[in-house]
Design a protein around this motif. Structure first.
Motif, PDB file in Angstrom:
ATOM      1  N   MET A   1      33.381  13.488  -8.246  1.00 53.05           N
ATOM      2  CA  MET A   1      33.091  14.268  -9.461  1.00 53.05           C
ATOM      3  C   MET A   1      32.622  13.314 -10.553  1.00 53.05           C
ATOM      4  N   ASN A   2      31.537  13.626 -11.233  1.00 55.99           N
ATOM      5  CA  ASN A   2      31.117  12.708 -12.279  1.00 55.99           C
ATOM      6  C   ASN A   2      31.526  13.198 -13.662  1.00 55.99           C
ATOM      7  N   LYS A   3      31.301  12.333 -14.639  1.00 53.50           N
ATOM      8  CA  LYS A   3      31.904  12.498 -15.946  1.00 53.50           C
ATOM      9  C   LYS A   3      31.638  13.858 -16.578  1.00 53.50           C
ATOM     10  N   LYS A   4      30.384  14.304 -16.508  1.00 53.52           N
ATOM     11  CA  LYS A   4      30.072  15.521 -17.255  1.00 53.52           C
ATOM     12  C   LYS A   4      30.808  16.749 -16.710  1.00 53.52           C
ATOM     13  N   ASN A   5      31.235  16.669 -15.447  1.00 51.54           N
ATOM     14  CA  ASN A   5      31.958  17.810 -14.864  1.00 51.54           C
ATOM     15  C   ASN A   5      33.471  17.687 -14.992  1.00 51.54           C
ATOM     16  N   GLN A   6      33.945  16.574 -15.505  1.00 53.06           N
ATOM     17  CA  GLN A   6      35.383  16.305 -15.419  1.00 53.06           C
ATOM     18  C   GLN A   6      36.148  17.013 -16.528  1.00 53.06           C
ATOM     19  N   THR A   7      36.690  18.175 -16.198  1.00 55.04           N
ATOM     20  CA  THR A   7      37.414  18.945 -17.203  1.00 55.04           C
ATOM     21  C   THR A   7      38.916  18.906 -16.967  1.00 55.04           C
ATOM     22  N   TYR A   8      39.320  18.177 -15.940  1.00 59.57           N
ATOM     23  CA  TYR A   8      40.746  17.972 -15.750  1.00 59.57           C
ATOM     24  C   TYR A   8      40.962  16.615 -15.086  1.00 59.57           C
ATOM     25  N   GLY A   9      42.178  16.106 -15.212  1.00 59.50           N
ATOM     26  CA  GLY A   9      42.475  14.802 -14.637  1.00 59.50           C
ATOM     27  C   GLY A   9      43.468  14.911 -13.503  1.00 59.50           C
ATOM     28  N   TRP A  10      43.681  13.806 -12.839  1.00 59.02           N
ATOM     29  CA  TRP A  10      44.674  13.791 -11.765  1.00 59.02           C
ATOM     30  C   TRP A  10      45.052  12.338 -11.444  1.00 59.02           C
ATOM     31  N   ILE A  11      46.099  12.218 -10.615  1.00 58.03           N
ATOM     32  CA  ILE A  11      46.569  10.894 -10.183  1.00 58.03           C
ATOM     33  C   ILE A  11      46.393  10.804  -8.676  1.00 58.03           C
ATOM     34  N   GLU A  12      45.762   9.748  -8.214  1.00 61.34           N
ATOM     35  CA  GLU A  12      45.679   9.522  -6.768  1.00 61.34           C
ATOM     36  C   GLU A  12      46.243   8.144  -6.449  1.00 61.34           C
ATOM     37  N   VAL A  13      47.030   8.068  -5.396  1.00 63.98           N
ATOM     38  CA  VAL A  13      47.714   6.821  -5.035  1.00 63.98           C
ATOM     39  C   VAL A  13      47.228   6.336  -3.671  1.00 63.98           C
ATOM     40  N   ILE A  14      46.965   5.047  -3.600  1.00 70.24           N
ATOM     41  CA  ILE A  14      46.658   4.387  -2.324  1.00 70.24           C
ATOM     42  C   ILE A  14      47.846   3.466  -2.049  1.00 70.24           C
ATOM     43  N   CYS A  15      48.587   3.716  -0.961  1.00 75.88           N
ATOM     44  CA  CYS A  15      49.763   2.878  -0.706  1.00 75.88           C
ATOM     45  C   CYS A  15      49.771   2.395   0.746  1.00 75.88           C
ATOM     46  N   GLY A  16      50.726   1.554   1.039  1.00 75.60           N
ATOM     47  CA  GLY A  16      50.822   0.974   2.382  1.00 75.60           C
ATOM     48  C   GLY A  16      51.341  -0.446   2.267  1.00 75.60           C
ATOM     49  N   PRO A  17      51.464  -1.144   3.409  1.00 74.18           N
ATOM     50  CA  PRO A  17      51.979  -2.522   3.379  1.00 74.18           C
ATOM     51  C   PRO A  17      50.914  -3.522   2.916  1.00 74.18           C
ATOM     52  N   MET A  18      51.293  -4.766   2.812  1.00 78.75           N
ATOM     53  CA  MET A  18      50.306  -5.815   2.519  1.00 78.75           C
ATOM     54  C   MET A  18      49.271  -5.860   3.637  1.00 78.75           C
ATOM     55  N   PHE A  19      48.069  -6.178   3.294  1.00 72.82           N
ATOM     56  CA  PHE A  19      46.921  -6.328   4.215  1.00 72.82           C
ATOM     57  C   PHE A  19      46.417  -4.995   4.788  1.00 72.82           C
ATOM     58  N   SER A  20      46.869  -3.865   4.205  1.00 74.27           N
ATOM     59  CA  SER A  20      46.441  -2.575   4.755  1.00 74.27           C
ATOM     60  C   SER A  20      45.115  -2.106   4.155  1.00 74.27           C
ATOM     61  N   GLY A  21      44.585  -2.853   3.204  1.00 75.66           N
ATOM     62  CA  GLY A  21      43.287  -2.461   2.632  1.00 75.66           C
ATOM     63  C   GLY A  21      43.400  -1.629   1.371  1.00 75.66           C
ATOM     64  N   LYS A  22      44.527  -1.724   0.672  1.00 76.18           N
ATOM     65  CA  LYS A  22      44.715  -0.940  -0.556  1.00 76.18           C
ATOM     66  C   LYS A  22      43.712  -1.364  -1.627  1.00 76.18           C
ATOM     67  N   THR A  23      43.619  -2.666  -1.843  1.00 79.60           N
ATOM     68  CA  THR A  23      42.695  -3.149  -2.880  1.00 79.60           C
ATOM     69  C   THR A  23      41.247  -2.874  -2.468  1.00 79.60           C
ATOM     70  N   GLU A  24      40.973  -3.069  -1.194  1.00 82.68           N
ATOM     71  CA  GLU A  24      39.639  -2.764  -0.662  1.00 82.68           C
ATOM     72  C   GLU A  24      39.269  -1.296  -0.928  1.00 82.68           C
ATOM     73  N   GLU A  25      40.198  -0.399  -0.660  1.00 87.69           N
ATOM     74  CA  GLU A  25      39.956   1.036  -0.842  1.00 87.69           C
ATOM     75  C   GLU A  25      39.831   1.393  -2.328  1.00 87.69           C
ATOM     76  N   LEU A  26      40.662   0.750  -3.157  1.00 86.99           N
ATOM     77  CA  LEU A  26      40.554   0.978  -4.609  1.00 86.99           C
ATOM     78  C   LEU A  26      39.166   0.558  -5.093  1.00 86.99           C
ATOM     79  N   ILE A  27      38.723  -0.614  -4.664  1.00 88.94           N
ATOM     80  CA  ILE A  27      37.402  -1.114  -5.073  1.00 88.94           C
ATOM     81  C   ILE A  27      36.304  -0.169  -4.557  1.00 88.94           C
ATOM     82  N   ARG A  28      36.450   0.285  -3.330  1.00 89.41           N
ATOM     83  CA  ARG A  28      35.444   1.204  -2.757  1.00 89.41           C
ATOM     84  C   ARG A  28      35.322   2.475  -3.597  1.00 89.41           C
ATOM     85  N   ARG A  29      36.472   3.060  -3.953  1.00 91.53           N
ATOM     86  CA  ARG A  29      36.428   4.296  -4.755  1.00 91.53           C
ATOM     87  C   ARG A  29      35.817   4.030  -6.122  1.00 91.53           C
ATOM     88  N   LEU A  30      36.161   2.892  -6.710  1.00 90.05           N
ATOM     89  CA  LEU A  30      35.661   2.606  -8.064  1.00 90.05           C
ATOM     90  C   LEU A  30      34.158   2.328  -8.046  1.00 90.05           C
TER      91      LEU A  30
END
Ligand code: ADP
Ligand code: MG
Length: 183
Positions: A1-30
Motif C-alpha cells: 500500500m502506498n502513502k496516498k492510500n494509507q488511511t490506517y496503520g498497523w503493526i507487523e512483526v518479523i521474528c525468529g532465531p538468530m540467522f533466520s533472515g529477520k533483518t534481511e526480510e525487514l530490509i526487503r520490505r522497506l
C-alpha cells in the motif's frame, strides 16, 4: 500500500532465531516500500552497533540506512510525512516501545519491526510476547540448524557467558532445531 492510500496503520512483526533472515526480510520490505513511493525511517537500538552506526546490516550484507537511538521515545518525533517506520532488534528496547508502536500505528503509520522471539535459553525475549500480541501481522522465520541442517527456531549460545543480552555472531551463537537445542 502506498502513502496516498494509507488511511490506517498497523503493526507487523518479523521474528525468529538468530540467522533466520529477520533483518534481511525487514530490509526487503522497506526497500519495496521505497519503490512504492512511501516515506520511511528505520531505527535500531544503540546497543546493536555490530556492523555500523548508521546502517542496519544483515548477516548476508544487505543494508539500509538507519538511525541509532538510545531512547525509544525519539521514534515519536518522526515527521508527519513519514508513513512507514522500521525497527530492528526490537527486543533490546524497554517496554515503553510497545506503547510507542501502538501510538504510531494509531497515527496511520505502518510499523514493521523485527526481533528475536526467544533468548538463548529458549524463553520469551523481554517485550516480545507483548508486542506479538499487539501486532496485526506476524511472520516467524526459521534458520538452518548448524548441527543437523533441519529448520531452526532456537538460538543456542556456544560461549560460556550467562547474561541475557550478549552481542555476538557465529563465534557466540548458532541456530538450532528443537531436538539439537534441548540435547
Ligand atoms: P537475523 O536478522 O535473523 O539474525 P539476517 O537477516 O541478518 O538474520 O541474516 C540471514 C542470513 O544469515 C542468511 O541469508 C544466511 O546468509 C546467513 N546465515 C548464517 N548462518 C545461518 C544459518 N544457520 N541459517 C540460515 N542462515 C544463516
Ligand atoms: Mg538481525
Amino acid at each position: 500500500m502506498n502513502k496516498k492510500n494509507q488511511t490506517y496503520g498497523w503493526i507487523e512483526v518479523i521474528c525468529g532465531p538468530m540467522f533466520s533472515g529477520k533483518t534481511e526480510e525487514l530490509i526487503r520490505r522497506l526497500k519495496r516500500a521505497i519503490i512504492a513511493k512511501n516515506k520511511i525511517l528505520v531505527f535500531k537500538p544503540e546497543i546493536d552497533n555490530r556492523y555500523s552506526e548508521d546502517l542496519i546490516v544483515s548477516h548476508n550484507k544487505n543494508s539500509i540506512e538507519s538511525i541509532t537511538i538510545k531512547d525509544e521515545k525519539k521514534i515519536l518525533d518522526v515527521p508527519d510525512d513519514i508513513n512507514i517506520i522500521g525497527i530492528d532488534e526490537i527486543q533490546f528496547f524497554n517496554e515503553s516501545i510497545i506503547d510507542i508502536c501502538i501510538e504510531l500505528a494509531n497515527k496511520n503509520k505502518r510499523v514493521i519491526i523485527s526481533g528475536l522471539d526467544k533468548d538463548f535459553k529458549g524463553k520469551p525475549f523481554g517485550i516480545m510476547p507483548n508486542i506479538l500480541s499487539e501486532a496485526e501481522y506476524i511472520t516467524k522465520l526459521n534458520a538452518i540448524c548448524n548441527i543437523c541442517g533441519n529448520y531452526a527456531f532456537f538460538t543456542k549460545r556456544i560461549s560460556k557467558d550467562k547474561e541475557q543480552i550478549l552481542l555476538g555472531e557465529l563465534d557466540k551463537y548458532e541456530a538450532n532445531c528443537r531436538s539439537c537445542f534441548y540435547k
